[in-house]
Design a protein around this motif. Structure first.
Motif, PDB file in Angstrom:
ATOM      1  N   GLY A  45      32.953  22.490   9.333  1.00 14.44           N
ATOM      2  CA  GLY A  45      32.688  23.383   8.211  1.00 14.44           C
ATOM      3  C   GLY A  45      31.293  23.183   7.654  1.00 14.44           C
ATOM      4  O   GLY A  45      30.594  24.147   7.327  1.00 14.44           O
ATOM      5  N   TRP A  46      30.876  21.940   7.533  1.00 17.30           N
ATOM      6  CA  TRP A  46      29.520  21.651   7.051  1.00 17.30           C
ATOM      7  C   TRP A  46      28.482  22.216   8.016  1.00 17.30           C
ATOM      8  O   TRP A  46      27.486  22.800   7.593  1.00 17.30           O
ATOM      9  N   LEU A  47      28.714  22.046   9.311  1.00 23.88           N
ATOM     10  CA  LEU A  47      27.789  22.549  10.314  1.00 23.88           C
ATOM     11  C   LEU A  47      27.693  24.077  10.276  1.00 23.88           C
ATOM     12  O   LEU A  47      26.596  24.633  10.323  1.00 23.88           O
ATOM     13  N   VAL A  48      28.817  24.749  10.179  1.00 25.35           N
ATOM     14  CA  VAL A  48      28.813  26.213  10.097  1.00 25.35           C
ATOM     15  C   VAL A  48      28.066  26.669   8.845  1.00 25.35           C
ATOM     16  O   VAL A  48      27.264  27.609   8.891  1.00 25.35           O
ATOM     17  N   ASN A  49      28.303  26.006   7.718  1.00 25.74           N
ATOM     18  CA  ASN A  49      27.607  26.335   6.480  1.00 25.74           C
ATOM     19  C   ASN A  49      26.096  26.143   6.643  1.00 25.74           C
ATOM     20  O   ASN A  49      25.299  26.970   6.194  1.00 25.74           O
ATOM     21  N   HIS A  50      25.709  25.070   7.285  1.00 26.11           N
ATOM     22  CA  HIS A  50      24.292  24.785   7.512  1.00 26.11           C
ATOM     23  C   HIS A  50      23.647  25.872   8.380  1.00 26.11           C
ATOM     24  O   HIS A  50      22.540  26.344   8.079  1.00 26.11           O
ATOM     25  N   VAL A  51      24.325  26.282   9.424  1.00 27.35           N
ATOM     26  CA  VAL A  51      23.795  27.325  10.317  1.00 27.35           C
ATOM     27  C   VAL A  51      23.663  28.653   9.566  1.00 27.35           C
ATOM     28  O   VAL A  51      22.653  29.350   9.685  1.00 27.35           O
ATOM     29  N   ILE A  52      24.675  29.006   8.778  1.00 25.51           N
ATOM     30  CA  ILE A  52      24.622  30.260   8.022  1.00 25.51           C
ATOM     31  C   ILE A  52      23.480  30.230   7.011  1.00 25.51           C
ATOM     32  O   ILE A  52      22.759  31.218   6.836  1.00 25.51           O
ATOM     33  N   ASN A  53      23.273  29.099   6.344  1.00 28.81           N
ATOM     34  CA  ASN A  53      22.162  28.987   5.395  1.00 28.81           C
ATOM     35  C   ASN A  53      20.813  29.108   6.087  1.00 28.81           C
ATOM     36  O   ASN A  53      19.884  29.721   5.553  1.00 28.81           O
ATOM     37  N   ARG A  54      20.677  28.536   7.271  1.00 35.01           N
ATOM     38  CA  ARG A  54      19.405  28.648   8.013  1.00 35.01           C
ATOM     39  C   ARG A  54      19.147  30.084   8.431  1.00 35.01           C
ATOM     40  O   ARG A  54      18.014  30.557   8.396  1.00 35.01           O
ATOM     41  N   ILE A  55      20.198  30.800   8.827  1.00 42.09           N
ATOM     42  CA  ILE A  55      20.040  32.208   9.183  1.00 42.09           C
ATOM     43  C   ILE A  55      19.612  33.018   7.967  1.00 42.09           C
ATOM     44  O   ILE A  55      18.726  33.867   8.043  1.00 42.09           O
ATOM     45  N   ALA A  56      20.219  32.725   6.812  1.00 41.50           N
ATOM     46  CA  ALA A  56      19.861  33.421   5.574  1.00 41.50           C
ATOM     47  C   ALA A  56      18.410  33.160   5.194  1.00 41.50           C
ATOM     48  O   ALA A  56      17.700  34.073   4.762  1.00 41.50           O
ATOM     49  N   LEU A  57      17.953  31.930   5.350  1.00 47.16           N
ATOM     50  CA  LEU A  57      16.557  31.611   5.041  1.00 47.16           C
ATOM     51  C   LEU A  57      15.594  32.305   6.011  1.00 47.16           C
ATOM     52  O   LEU A  57      14.508  32.754   5.613  1.00 47.16           O
ATOM     53  N   ALA A  58      15.976  32.386   7.269  1.00 43.06           N
ATOM     54  CA  ALA A  58      15.123  33.025   8.271  1.00 43.06           C
ATOM     55  C   ALA A  58      15.006  34.530   8.034  1.00 43.06           C
ATOM     56  O   ALA A  58      13.969  35.135   8.322  1.00 43.06           O
ATOM     57  N   ARG A  59      16.063  35.118   7.509  1.00 42.15           N
ATOM     58  CA  ARG A  59      16.039  36.563   7.254  1.00 42.15           C
ATOM     59  C   ARG A  59      15.224  36.907   6.024  1.00 42.15           C
ATOM     60  O   ARG A  59      14.858  38.054   5.817  1.00 42.15           O
TER      61      ARG A  59
END
Length: 60
Positions: A45-59
């Protein structure tokens, strides 16, 4: 040749995609919980949250 301006609009499947993502995430986390335990689910869950946050920052 066919006129491309008379095509109907494509349907919006965003809501369906979000719902299916949630359903798939739920069953995957349950399988991980059964096989490896709650700590593995928390880490996933932490890893998925981290990936989603990185995608949001990249966008942006």
């Amino acid at each position: 040749m066919r006129n491309t301006n008379d095509r109907p609009a494509a349907p919006n499947f965003t809501q369906a995609c979000v719902v299916i993502f949630g359903v798939n995430l739920t069953w995957i986390l349950m399988v991980i919980w059964v096989v490896w335990g709650l700590l593995a689910v928390a880490a996933t869950g932490w890893l998925v949250n981290h990936v989603i946050n990185r995608i949001a920052l990249a966008r942006g």
